[in-house]
Design an enzyme around this catalytic site. Structure first.
Site, PDB file in Angstrom:
ATOM      1  N   ASP A 228      16.755  80.532  27.160  1.00 25.17           N
ATOM      2  CA  ASP A 228      16.551  82.230  27.000  1.00 25.17           C
ATOM      3  C   ASP A 228      16.652  82.625  28.652  1.00 25.17           C
ATOM      4  OD1 ASP A 228      15.596  84.887  26.764  1.00 25.17           O
ATOM      5  OD2 ASP A 228      15.257  84.092  24.827  1.00 25.17           O
TER       6      ASP A 228
ATOM      7  N   HIS B  14      12.535  88.527  28.167  1.00 23.41           N
ATOM      8  CA  HIS B  14      12.664  88.078  26.970  1.00 23.41           C
ATOM      9  C   HIS B  14      12.447  86.902  26.608  1.00 23.41           C
ATOM     10  CE1 HIS B  14      16.048  87.242  23.750  1.00 23.41           C
ATOM     11  NE2 HIS B  14      15.544  88.496  23.523  1.00 23.41           N
TER      12      HIS B  14
ATOM     13  N   SER C 235      16.204  88.543  17.551  1.00 19.37           N
ATOM     14  CA  SER C 235      15.565  87.674  18.658  1.00 19.37           C
ATOM     15  C   SER C 235      14.279  87.543  18.516  1.00 19.37           C
ATOM     16  CB  SER C 235      15.691  88.089  20.094  1.00 19.37           C
ATOM     17  OG  SER C 235      16.454  88.803  20.785  1.00 19.37           O
TER      18      SER C 235
END
Ligand SMILES: *[C@@H]1O[C@H](CO)[C@@H](O)[C@H](O)[C@H]1NC(C)=O
Ligand SMILES: *[C@@H]1O[C@H](CO)[C@@H](O)[C@H](O)[C@H]1NC(C)=O
Ligand SMILES: *[C@@H]1O[C@H](CO)[C@@H](O)[C@H](O)[C@H]1NC(C)=O
Length: 890
Positions: free
Chosen positions: A201, A239, A411
């Site tokens: 990520d 994220h 996600s």
């Protein structure tokens, strides 16, 4: 006695090269390539690199016999615009090898045939940007404080995490049936201890009090900045941290807890800037003996018009992962299905989510409804909870004591699934990657049974394009895992390739023959017999992949359906209203899990149709199908999959790709190039607030279809059909970068000119440089320092690239992106990959030249730029010292 000693030393050095952390890359000064070397084809690795004028950096990720090599960039402006010298060198060798001329002086040093046969694959590594699947919109307001049940649970079990009550995906007070259902497992002491999940990520905040204790540094690496730790440094680098929190947030007094709160998480940073294919490949195999699960919440743009998948090296890494990772039990790759549902995107147009080697996870919201961002397709395996209908996912955020309340999208669904898999592997570490997939199919729970998207499979399970085999229920999954009998080895059957009306397509996608796609569609059939299964030692069906060769002037109009002998239909491609590409489906591979456990014997038929307007048309050239499943007899013979070099030609080259006599150059990567959308694209800003649905099929049946409503006028369509509509901006993006870099190189040259030729010339260049700077005013302030620095050595590489990326982050919509591409017409030539294994067949001439010795000059002069600072630095640079070792060992 001296020989063994040398050997030991050599082996030792060799090992240490393999064990090193990846070397820092210097894309501004060097071009990087991956060379696949065939050690049995006659030429040593050193001979190959010498002949190509490259130096070895390190082994390419975990791929055996693949080497990351580099060459200093040409220093003069003129050379930069020309063909790639390394690829050209191979092409020249290839030409000489085939022409068989022996007069060349060069011939004595390198026998072209041996070199060319030994270089199985050579591809240039360009930087590309991957897209995160859950950017965070600001949540308008908070609601629904912790209700009693979760409070009661927390009190009873001693949870002090202050936001636990908001983690409805753990205990849902409002709709108690909709949650990951893992608290019962915690009570049994099942908390994921001993399992490591890598978040591939952006950054991961290992300093967060909610993650520090469960952070696994050994398996972490930053492929963007090429440092050991995946530190979040960009403004939107949150994220990975949020996804990590969902899996392994520590049970303490910070924020909430993760699903497997005693498991460990590693951060592999690849999304915080452009990245090359080989680094992406390496990231998917990073520390793959200790790491069990790779949670990937990213992919090609979810814009409803991209169609792309992993390149050759990345595919190889995934196959390497499932075959060799985790001591042969296989890495578990978890991919988010994509957030492009609202744009009509489908996960079968994404080669990561439709790979049989990944578990594809789509989303449902806290009411159990289908959020409209979540992508549907026949490759969807399962759904997990995420944002929608007014609620988001609450999880750890970047910062010492921070909590995020706006996380979501598919996600966030993928890490919730990864967390459940971690719980299962905690109690059954012996389960293979395919056991995990079987358990998904077996234990997925049907929700919204009245939703017309559900259909019964031949094996009697409900399946839906929106929900896959249903919602992942942690408790059911782990219970089933505890008693699970591991499945037998995997094998596959390639059915014959059907050429429709003599349809062909070559490497460069030029087609001939084929049947026009008429109203009502074109059908074709393939037969599977019992004998085929028997001969191939094939017992039980799991995935099916279907490769199609279709030309079409508007790809979004094409629909593809597969119907099994038992009448079960898989919609492989439904209409995609925004997909204007005129490139058709040139050997694209779809995947379906809908036929899992079905008896495959009988006639399978495919139907290709288009519901679009008349002025857009196409032809169906051919197709083939591969059945994947388990073997009958573990001790019998069976095929183990290997990634073919080229699989997009119709008719295909002989199966064992390496002796293919036809193709020598892989197609330019135009079909798989990427737009570089802003990371915050494609997930609708109201992804958490928009009400979900449970009453409409994902793909309103083939024939009846939805009315053709796209606004595209003929004029628009045809203009879109030019290169801009197909996502090619990825290449454009890189050319932006390389041009910028070269512009700056040129600036340094200009400085030199000032010194050498005096003030007048200096003024001229200075004015031009000022103009250039004005063009990029959004560069960070620190840039001026770098700009005026004369030192051009290594260190400038990646951070520069990243800054430039930030600068262009604003250019998100396609018009801007296109403009950017057009502004820089000098664009790099398309990436070309070479494949030269064909000469292996022809060893008769192999001994014709004298062997080349190491102390001979290894490179023609033009291959090296003697004056370039980079080539001077490369010998002594600490970060790249591995090359030194590598060559010493030979
Ligand atoms: C959740 O797990 C519990 C066991 O802890 C089980 O009794 C219950 O049925 C499960 N809930 C759902 C919705 O499956
Ligand atoms: C990871 O695996 C390697 C071997 O592949 C082993 O030497 C090492 O100790 C492991 N690291 C941890 C932290 O378990
Ligand atoms: C395909 O090619 C064969 C021989 O080359 C020819 O006999 C046949 O008519 C062709 N079929 C079509 C549909 O063009």
């Amino acid at each position: 006695m001296r020989l063994p000693l040398t050997l030991v030393i050599a082996l030792f050095c060799y090992e240490s090269v393999l064990a090193l952390k990846p070397a820092k890359r210097h894309y501004s000064t060097h071009d990087y390539y991956v060379l696949e070397h065939d050690p049995h084809a006659g030429a040593s690795l050193d001979e190959c690199t010498g002949a190509l004028g490259v130096e070895i950096v390190e082994q390419a990720g975990e791929l055996r016999n693949h080497w990351l090599v580099r060459a200093a960039k040409p220093s003069s402006e003129l050379n930069k615009r020309g063909a790639d010298r390394v690829l050209q060198a191979l092409e020249d060798l290839r030409a000489r090898a085939t022409s068989g001329s022996f007069w060349s002086r060069f011939e004595h040093a390198h026998h072209p045939r041996r070199i060319v046969s030994s270089v199985k694959h050579l591809s240039r590594q360009d930087l590309r940007q991957r897209v995160k699947r859950a950017p965070p919109p600001i949540r308008p307001g908070d609601d629904g404080d912790g209700a009693e049940t979760s409070q009661a649970f927390a009190a009873r079990m001693g949870f002090e995490d202050p936001e636990f009550g908001k983690q409805w995906h753990l205990i849902n007070d409002e709709s108690p049936h909709h949650m990951m259902n893992v608290t019962g497992l915690w009570e049994m002491g099942i908390t994921g201890r001993g399992v490591i999940t890598a978040l591939v990520d952006d950054g991961l905040d290992y300093n967060s009090d909610d993650l520090a204790a469960n952070f696994y540094a050994y398996g972490s690496y930053d492929f963007n900045d090429h440092v050991d730790l995946p530190t979040p440094t960009l403004f939107d680098d949150h994220h990975g941290t949020r996804c990590a929190g969902q899996i392994a947030a520590v049970k303490n007094d910070v924020c909430g807890v993760g699903i497997a709160y005693d498991s460990q998480v590693a951060g592999v940073r690849i999304l915080s800037g452009p990245i090359s294919d080989i680094d992406e490949a390496a990231s998917l195999n990073y520390d793959y003996q200790n790491t069990s699960i790779y949670s990937c919440s990213w992919g090609p743009p979810d814009d409803g018009r991209s169609m792309e998948g992993p390149g050759y090296l990345i595919k190889k890494a995934m196959v390497n992962g499932v075959q060799n990772g985790r001591d042969g039990k296989g890495s578990v790759f978890v991919f988010a299905s994509g957030n492009g549902g609202r744009s009509g995107d489908q996960c079968n147009f994404d080669g990561y989510t439709n790979s049989i080697f990944s578990v594809t996870v789509a989303a449902v919201d806290y009411k159990g409804l289908h959020p409209d961002y979540s992508e549907a397709c026949a490759a969807n395996m399962i759904v997990a909870y995420s944002s929608g209908s007014g609620n988001h996912i609450t999880t750890t955020d970047v910062g010492k004591d921070k909590c995020a309340h706006s996380h979501g999208g598919t996600s966030a669904a993928a890490p919730n699934a990864a967390g459940v898999f971690a719980l299962a592997l905690g109690v059954r570490p012996d389960l293979s990657w395919r056991d995990i997939q079987h358990l998904c199919v077996q234990t997925g729970q049907q929700i919204n049974p009245d939703d017309p998207d559900w259909e019964q499979t031949a094996a009697g399970r409900p399946f839906s394009y929106k929900y896959g085999y249903g919602v992942l229920n942690g408790y059911e999954f782990v219970q089933a895992a505890q008693d699970w009998q591991p499945v037998k080895s995997q094998t596959y059957i390639n059915l014959p390739t059907v050429q429709i009306a003599n349809g062909t397509m070559d490497l460069f996608q030029s087609a001939s023959g084929g049947e026009p796609i008429v109203p009502g569609g074109v059908s074709s059939a393939l037969t599977v017999t019992q004998e085929m299964l028997q001969e191939n030692n094939f017992e039980k069906l799991e995935h099916i992949t279907v490769t199609v060769w279709i030309t079409h002037t508007r790809r979004g109009d094409v629909q593809v359906e597969l119907v099994s002998p038992n009448g079960i239909k898989s919609v492989l491609a439904a209409r995609r209203p925004s997909d204007n590409a005129n490139t058709g489906l040139p050997g694209w591979t779809f995947m379906t899990v809908k036929h899992w456990d079905e008896n495959p014997v009988g006639d399978w038929s495919i139907r290709v149709s288009d519901e679009g307007k008349e002025y857009d048309s196409g032809t169906f050239l051919g197709w083939t199908m591969t059945l994947w499943g388990s073997v009958i007899d573990e001790n019998g013979e069976f095929k183990v999959y290997d990634v073919p070099l080229i699989d997009t030609i119709l008719p295909p080259t002989p199966e064992d790709g390496d002796d293919s006599a036809t193709s020598t150059i892989a197609p330019p990567s135009g079909t798989t190039s990427k737009i570089i959308p802003k990371p915050t694209e494609h997930l609708p800003p109201d992804h958490g607030d928009a009400e979900g649905e449970a009453h409409s099929p994902a793909f309103p049946g083939g024939q009846q279809g939805t009315p053709v409503d796209d606004a595209a006028s003929p004029a628009e369509t045809s203009s879109a059909n030019s290169a801009t509509a197909t996502p090619t901006a990825d290449e454009g993006w890189f050319s932006d970068l390389s041009n910028l870099v070269s512009n700056q190189m040129w600036f340094f040259v200009a400085i030199g000119a000032v010194v050498l030729f005096g003030l007048g010339a200096g003024l001229f260049f200075w004015r031009r440089s000022v103009r250039r700077r004005e063009n990029y005013t959004s560069l960070p302030a620190g840039d001026d320092v770098a700009m005026s620095s004369i030192r051009v050595t290594g260190r400038r590489g990646m951070p520069r690239t990243k800054e430039l990326y930030d600068a262009f982050g604003e250019l998100s919509d396609d018009e801007d992106a296109d403009e950017e591409t057009e502004l820089r017409p000098g664009a790099r030539s398309p990436r070309v990959e070479f494949h030269s294994g064909f000469l292996d067949d022809n060893p008769s001439t192999a001994g014709l030249t004298t062997p080349r010795y190491k102390d001979e000059p290894d490179t023609p002069q033009h291959e090296r730029e003697p004056g370039s600072p980079a080539s001077a630095a490369s010998g002594s640079g600490s970060g790249d010292g591995s090359w030194e070792h590598a060559s010493e060992t030979r």
